[in-house]
Motif scaffolding. Structure first.
Motif, PDB file in Angstrom:
ATOM      1  N   GLU A   1       0.899  -0.984  -0.166  1.00  0.00           N
ATOM      2  CA  GLU A   1      -0.013   0.030  -0.306  1.00  0.00           C
ATOM      3  C   GLU A   1       0.902   1.085  -0.120  1.00  0.00           C
ATOM      4  OE1 GLU A   1      -2.703  -0.115   2.983  1.00  0.00           O
ATOM      5  OE2 GLU A   1      -3.922  -1.788   2.482  1.00  0.00           O
ATOM      6  N   ALA A   2       0.344   2.140  -0.640  1.00  0.00           N
ATOM      7  CA  ALA A   2       1.067   3.528  -0.665  1.00  0.00           C
ATOM      8  C   ALA A   2       0.559   4.596   0.172  1.00  0.00           C
ATOM      9  CB  ALA A   2       1.159   4.186  -2.017  1.00  0.00           C
ATOM     10  N   ILE A   3       1.073   5.045   1.052  1.00  0.00           N
ATOM     11  CA  ILE A   3       0.428   6.266   2.062  1.00  0.00           C
ATOM     12  C   ILE A   3       0.874   7.492   1.359  1.00  0.00           C
ATOM     13  CG2 ILE A   3       0.402   7.034   4.197  1.00  0.00           C
ATOM     14  CD1 ILE A   3       1.426   4.358   5.258  1.00  0.00           C
ATOM     15  N   LEU A   4      -0.437   8.100   1.145  1.00  0.00           N
ATOM     16  CA  LEU A   4      -0.067   9.608   0.308  1.00  0.00           C
ATOM     17  C   LEU A   4      -1.090  10.852   1.213  1.00  0.00           C
ATOM     18  CD1 LEU A   4      -1.394   8.009  -3.081  1.00  0.00           C
ATOM     19  CD2 LEU A   4       1.019   8.695  -2.423  1.00  0.00           C
TER      20      LEU A   4
ATOM     21  N   ILE B   1       9.525   7.814   1.008  1.00  0.00           N
ATOM     22  CA  ILE B   1      10.629   7.702   2.250  1.00  0.00           C
ATOM     23  C   ILE B   1      10.531   6.103   2.187  1.00  0.00           C
ATOM     24  CG2 ILE B   1      10.384   7.547   4.641  1.00  0.00           C
ATOM     25  CD1 ILE B   1       8.299   9.818   4.635  1.00  0.00           C
ATOM     26  N   ALA B   2      12.054   5.691   2.074  1.00  0.00           N
ATOM     27  CA  ALA B   2      12.297   4.408   1.818  1.00  0.00           C
ATOM     28  C   ALA B   2      12.830   3.680   3.154  1.00  0.00           C
ATOM     29  CB  ALA B   2      13.614   4.388   0.706  1.00  0.00           C
ATOM     30  N   LEU B   3      12.536   2.520   3.079  1.00  0.00           N
ATOM     31  CA  LEU B   3      13.107   1.633   4.223  1.00  0.00           C
ATOM     32  C   LEU B   3      14.526   1.720   4.275  1.00  0.00           C
ATOM     33  CD1 LEU B   3      10.647  -1.320   4.071  1.00  0.00           C
ATOM     34  CD2 LEU B   3      10.632   0.525   5.695  1.00  0.00           C
ATOM     35  N   LEU B   4      15.274   1.177   5.540  1.00  0.00           N
ATOM     36  CA  LEU B   4      16.815   0.879   5.430  1.00  0.00           C
ATOM     37  C   LEU B   4      17.275  -0.052   4.212  1.00  0.00           C
ATOM     38  CD1 LEU B   4      17.440   0.813   9.248  1.00  0.00           C
ATOM     39  CD2 LEU B   4      17.819   2.724   7.923  1.00  0.00           C
TER      40      LEU B   4
END
Length: 217
Positions: free
Chosen positions: A173-176, A199-202
């Motif tokens: 899912e994309a949070i916008l 915003i990416a994960l590590l």
């Protein structure tokens, strides 16, 4: 994976592990009821057996090396197994030998594994079920070492000696923001997001790698 030689004393392994936990030889000596010099000798013998430098010595302080941090994971596994011996023997004596050992990663443990365990134990009260929560990084190693009967982890698990099957699939899912141009779409494709800031994960996390593969495809 590190392996122990036949001559390695378990007490040396415990001395190392407790020193790692407590952060000093003084505290380890109190825990083990041994002199500080005895703890030092045990750790030195362990270093000699492993041919590793486990601690840097600065005055009275011991600073764990990267090798110590890596070996600590193995030491914990070995000592945990040793601590299980008495309980396993008790189960064998009382014919309560049905055991199920489950390995789960933190992301699925509370939401998927915990409710399933509750249902399973209600149906199979004679089974001793244990669940360990560990990072996915070491999952294949733990499963190959036969420490666990079942692992609940995100795929892929690619080792040929581990049988795997899909239990469920989840959608990404994309949070916008509410006013984002894509917020009215019911489905969003990779091409929709190609020019968007994200915003990416590590790095090196499985989900990060999977998302990168998704966008590159």
């Amino acid at each position: 994976m590190f392996t122990l030689g036949r001559n390695m004393h378990i007490k040396a392994l415990r001395a190392f592990r407790i020193t790692m936990i407590e952060g000093s030889i003084a505290k380890a000596s109190e825990k083990m009821h041994l002199s500080q010099s005895a703890i030092s000798r045990l750790i030195s013998s362990l270093e000699g057996e492993l041919k590793l430098e486990l601690f840097l010595r600065s005055g009275r302080r011991l600073i764990p090396t990267q090798q110590a941090v890596a070996f600590d994971r193995e030491a914990r596994r070995i000592l945990d197994n040793l601590d299980e011996i008495k309980r396993i023997a008790d189960e064998i004596r009382t014919a309560q030998t049905q055991r199920l050992r489950v390995l789960a990663m933190p992301r699925v443990a509370p939401t998927l594994v915990s409710p399933t365990v509750k249902i399973f134990l209600a149906l199979h009260s004679d089974v001793h079920l244990s669940v360990d929560v560990r990072t996915r990084r070491d999952a294949e190693q733990w499963l190959l070492g036969r420490e666990y009967d079942l692992g609940i982890e995100p795929l892929p698990i690619n080792h040929p000696d581990i049988n795997s099957e899909v239990l469920l699939k989840v959608r990404a899912e994309a949070i916008l923001p509410l006013n984002h141009p894509l917020s009215d779409k019911s489905e969003i494709s990779a091409s929709d997001l190609k020019d968007e800031a994200m915003i990416a994960l590590l790095p090196n996390l499985l989900l990060r790698t999977q998302m990168e593969d998704f966008f590159h495809s």
